[in-house]
Design a protein around this motif. Structure first.
Motif, PDB file in Angstrom:
ATOM      1  N   ASP A 167       0.756  -6.411  -3.852  1.00 57.31           N
ATOM      2  CA  ASP A 167       0.795  -7.182  -2.616  1.00 57.31           C
ATOM      3  C   ASP A 167       0.420  -6.231  -1.490  1.00 57.31           C
ATOM      4  O   ASP A 167       1.053  -5.175  -1.327  1.00 57.31           O
ATOM      5  N   LEU A 168      -0.594  -6.569  -0.734  1.00 54.62           N
ATOM      6  CA  LEU A 168      -0.966  -5.738   0.399  1.00 54.62           C
ATOM      7  C   LEU A 168       0.195  -5.660   1.388  1.00 54.62           C
ATOM      8  O   LEU A 168       0.953  -6.626   1.533  1.00 54.62           O
ATOM      9  N   PRO A 169       0.375  -4.524   2.055  1.00 62.87           N
ATOM     10  CA  PRO A 169       1.458  -4.401   3.034  1.00 62.87           C
ATOM     11  C   PRO A 169       1.406  -5.549   4.052  1.00 62.87           C
ATOM     12  O   PRO A 169       0.334  -5.908   4.544  1.00 62.87           O
ATOM     13  N   GLY A 170       2.561  -6.117   4.319  1.00 61.70           N
ATOM     14  CA  GLY A 170       2.637  -7.247   5.234  1.00 61.70           C
ATOM     15  C   GLY A 170       2.605  -8.592   4.537  1.00 61.70           C
ATOM     16  O   GLY A 170       2.878  -9.621   5.149  1.00 61.70           O
ATOM     17  N   PHE A 171       2.275  -8.587   3.230  1.00 63.16           N
ATOM     18  CA  PHE A 171       2.149  -9.833   2.483  1.00 63.16           C
ATOM     19  C   PHE A 171       3.027  -9.811   1.238  1.00 63.16           C
ATOM     20  O   PHE A 171       3.406  -8.742   0.743  1.00 63.16           O
ATOM     21  N   GLY A 172       3.294 -10.995   0.706  1.00 68.80           N
ATOM     22  CA  GLY A 172       4.044 -11.098  -0.543  1.00 68.80           C
ATOM     23  C   GLY A 172       5.385 -10.399  -0.490  1.00 68.80           C
ATOM     24  O   GLY A 172       6.158 -10.562   0.451  1.00 68.80           O
ATOM     25  N   ARG A 173       5.642  -9.576  -1.510  1.00 71.13           N
ATOM     26  CA  ARG A 173       6.928  -8.884  -1.609  1.00 71.13           C
ATOM     27  C   ARG A 173       6.836  -7.409  -1.193  1.00 71.13           C
ATOM     28  O   ARG A 173       7.776  -6.651  -1.432  1.00 71.13           O
ATOM     29  N   PHE A 196      -5.865  -0.913   4.303  1.00 71.44           N
ATOM     30  CA  PHE A 196      -5.528  -1.614   3.060  1.00 71.44           C
ATOM     31  C   PHE A 196      -6.221  -0.944   1.877  1.00 71.44           C
ATOM     32  O   PHE A 196      -5.628  -0.749   0.808  1.00 71.44           O
ATOM     33  N   THR A 197      -7.497  -0.590   2.071  1.00 67.15           N
ATOM     34  CA  THR A 197      -8.265   0.057   1.005  1.00 67.15           C
ATOM     35  C   THR A 197      -7.642   1.385   0.606  1.00 67.15           C
ATOM     36  O   THR A 197      -7.547   1.714  -0.587  1.00 67.15           O
ATOM     37  N   LYS A 198      -7.195   2.156   1.584  1.00 69.89           N
ATOM     38  CA  LYS A 198      -6.561   3.448   1.294  1.00 69.89           C
ATOM     39  C   LYS A 198      -5.258   3.254   0.526  1.00 69.89           C
ATOM     40  O   LYS A 198      -4.923   4.048  -0.360  1.00 69.89           O
ATOM     41  N   THR A 199      -4.523   2.211   0.861  1.00 69.79           N
ATOM     42  CA  THR A 199      -3.277   1.928   0.143  1.00 69.79           C
ATOM     43  C   THR A 199      -3.557   1.522  -1.299  1.00 69.79           C
ATOM     44  O   THR A 199      -2.857   1.959  -2.224  1.00 69.79           O
ATOM     45  N   VAL A 200      -4.580   0.696  -1.512  1.00 68.20           N
ATOM     46  CA  VAL A 200      -4.959   0.307  -2.878  1.00 68.20           C
ATOM     47  C   VAL A 200      -5.351   1.549  -3.675  1.00 68.20           C
ATOM     48  O   VAL A 200      -4.920   1.730  -4.825  1.00 68.20           O
ATOM     49  N   GLN A 201      -6.150   2.421  -3.073  1.00 67.66           N
ATOM     50  CA  GLN A 201      -6.562   3.644  -3.762  1.00 67.66           C
ATOM     51  C   GLN A 201      -5.358   4.518  -4.089  1.00 67.66           C
ATOM     52  O   GLN A 201      -5.283   5.125  -5.163  1.00 67.66           O
ATOM     53  N   ASP A 202      -4.406   4.571  -3.195  1.00 69.93           N
ATOM     54  CA  ASP A 202      -3.196   5.363  -3.417  1.00 69.93           C
ATOM     55  C   ASP A 202      -2.419   4.838  -4.616  1.00 69.93           C
ATOM     56  O   ASP A 202      -1.899   5.618  -5.432  1.00 69.93           O
ATOM     57  N   MET A 203      -2.350   3.512  -4.769  1.00 72.27           N
ATOM     58  CA  MET A 203      -1.658   2.923  -5.912  1.00 72.27           C
ATOM     59  C   MET A 203      -2.378   3.256  -7.221  1.00 72.27           C
ATOM     60  O   MET A 203      -1.737   3.470  -8.255  1.00 72.27           O
ATOM     61  N   GLY A 219      -9.461 -10.322   0.122  1.00 71.14           N
ATOM     62  CA  GLY A 219      -9.440  -9.206  -0.821  1.00 71.14           C
ATOM     63  C   GLY A 219     -10.827  -8.708  -1.167  1.00 71.14           C
ATOM     64  O   GLY A 219     -11.004  -7.553  -1.575  1.00 71.14           O
ATOM     65  N   GLY A 220     -11.844  -9.575  -0.999  1.00 70.84           N
ATOM     66  CA  GLY A 220     -13.209  -9.153  -1.248  1.00 70.84           C
ATOM     67  C   GLY A 220     -13.665  -8.072  -0.287  1.00 70.84           C
ATOM     68  O   GLY A 220     -14.431  -7.161  -0.654  1.00 70.84           O
ATOM     69  N   GLN A 221     -13.198  -8.147   0.958  1.00 69.65           N
ATOM     70  CA  GLN A 221     -13.524  -7.113   1.947  1.00 69.65           C
ATOM     71  C   GLN A 221     -13.007  -5.755   1.483  1.00 69.65           C
ATOM     72  O   GLN A 221     -13.680  -4.724   1.626  1.00 69.65           O
ATOM     73  N   ILE A 222     -11.821  -5.764   0.918  1.00 70.45           N
ATOM     74  CA  ILE A 222     -11.191  -4.519   0.463  1.00 70.45           C
ATOM     75  C   ILE A 222     -11.857  -4.027  -0.813  1.00 70.45           C
ATOM     76  O   ILE A 222     -12.079  -2.822  -0.989  1.00 70.45           O
ATOM     77  N   ALA A 223     -12.190  -4.949  -1.709  1.00 72.79           N
ATOM     78  CA  ALA A 223     -12.873  -4.572  -2.951  1.00 72.79           C
ATOM     79  C   ALA A 223     -14.198  -3.882  -2.665  1.00 72.79           C
ATOM     80  O   ALA A 223     -14.544  -2.873  -3.296  1.00 72.79           O
ATOM     81  N   LEU A 224     -14.960  -4.390  -1.704  1.00 76.25           N
ATOM     82  CA  LEU A 224     -16.243  -3.786  -1.350  1.00 76.25           C
ATOM     83  C   LEU A 224     -16.064  -2.412  -0.730  1.00 76.25           C
ATOM     84  O   LEU A 224     -16.847  -1.489  -1.001  1.00 76.25           O
TER      85      LEU A 224
END
Length: 206
Positions: free
Chosen positions: A60-66, A80-87, A106-111
Motif C-alpha cells: 500500500d503506498l504511503p497515505g493509502f490502504g493500511r 512513491f517510486t523511491k519507497t517501492v524501490q526500498d521495499m 500506479g502506472g505512473q510509478i511503474a514507469l
C-alpha cells in the motif's frame, strides 16, 4: 540503487506483503502497484495466478490502504517510486527480472521505476493514467486551509462505494460485500485525508 531517499519508512510503516513463487526458485518479481484511492486488496484475485510463475510483492503506498499516513512524507510520484524501490531492496532474494504492474495512478510509478531500475525490462500497465495536469493553483491553495481535510473526508465518504465499484468492474455481479467493505475501510481513517491534502499540492504534473 535508491540514493536520495529522504523519507525512508520502516517495515511497520508500509503494508507490504511478499508471496514466494510456488514453482520453486525464481529471479523474477512482479511488483503490484495500486491506483489512486485504492490499496493492495485490489490485486487479491490476480496474485494466485502470478505466483505460479514468479515471486510477487504488493504494498500500500504511503497515505493509502493500511500503510502509515504520515503527513511528514512527500506525497509525489517520485517519492512513491523511491519507497517501492526500498521495499524491493529489503528482500533477501536476488531478482534479475522485475516486472512492475501498475494500475491507474500506479502506472505512473511503474514507469518511473522502469527508468531507475536496470532489472526492469518490461512494464505492465492496467488502465494506467497518463501525464496529468498539475492540480490547479486554486485547489492547491485551498488544500492549505484549516479543515480542508475535514471537507475532503466528507466529500469522499458521501460517495457510495458499491456504486463506484460497479462503474469500474465490467460484470456487476462480481461486486461482493467483501470488496465493498475492503474498499470502504481505509476511507474511515481521518489521517488519510490529511495525506490526500498534501498529495494535491505535491504530486507532479505537466
Amino acid at each position: 540503487m535508491n540514493e536520495g531517499n529522504r523519507y525512508v519508512l520502516s517495515e511497520e510503516d508500509v503494508n507490504a506483503k511478499f508471496y514466494p513463487c510456488e514453482a520453486g526458485d525464481s529471479e523474477k518479481l512482479f511488483v503490484l502497484i495500486h491506483g489512486f484511492m485504492s490499496w493492495s486488496f485490489s490485486f487479491q484475485s490476480l496474485i494466485p495466478s502470478l505466483v505460479n510463475h514468479a515471486h510477487v510483492l504488493t504494498l500500500d503506498l504511503p497515505g493509502f490502504g493500511r500503510s502509515k499516513k504520515d503527513v511528514k512524507y512527500e506525497f509525489s510520484y517520485e517519492q512513491f517510486t523511491k519507497t517501492v524501490q526500498d521495499m524491493i531492496d529489503r528482500r533477501e532474494e536476488h531478482f534479475t527480472d522485475i516486472v512492475p504492474v501498475g494500475h491507474s495512478m500506479g502506472g505512473q510509478i511503474a514507469l518511473r521505476l522502469a527508468r531507475s531500475n536496470r532489472c526492469v525490462h518490461r512494464v505492465v500497465l492496467l488502465a494506467s493514467s497518463g501525464d496529468m495536469q498539475k492540480s490547479s493553483k486554486r485547489l492547491r491553495w485551498a488544500s492549505r486551509l484549516p479543515f480542508f481535510d475535514v471537507w475532503l473526508a466528507r466529500y469522499v465518504r458521501d460517495r457510495d462505494v458499491s456504486h463506484v465499484l460497479k462503474q469500474v468492474i465490467h460484470d456487476n455481479k462480481k461486486v461482493t460485500t467483501e470488496q465493498i467493505d475492503a474498499y470502504s475501510l481505509p476511507l474511515q481513517e481521518n489521517l488519510m485525508y490529511r495525506a490526500l491534502s498534501k498529495f494535491i499540492r505535491q504530486r507532479e504534473g505537466i
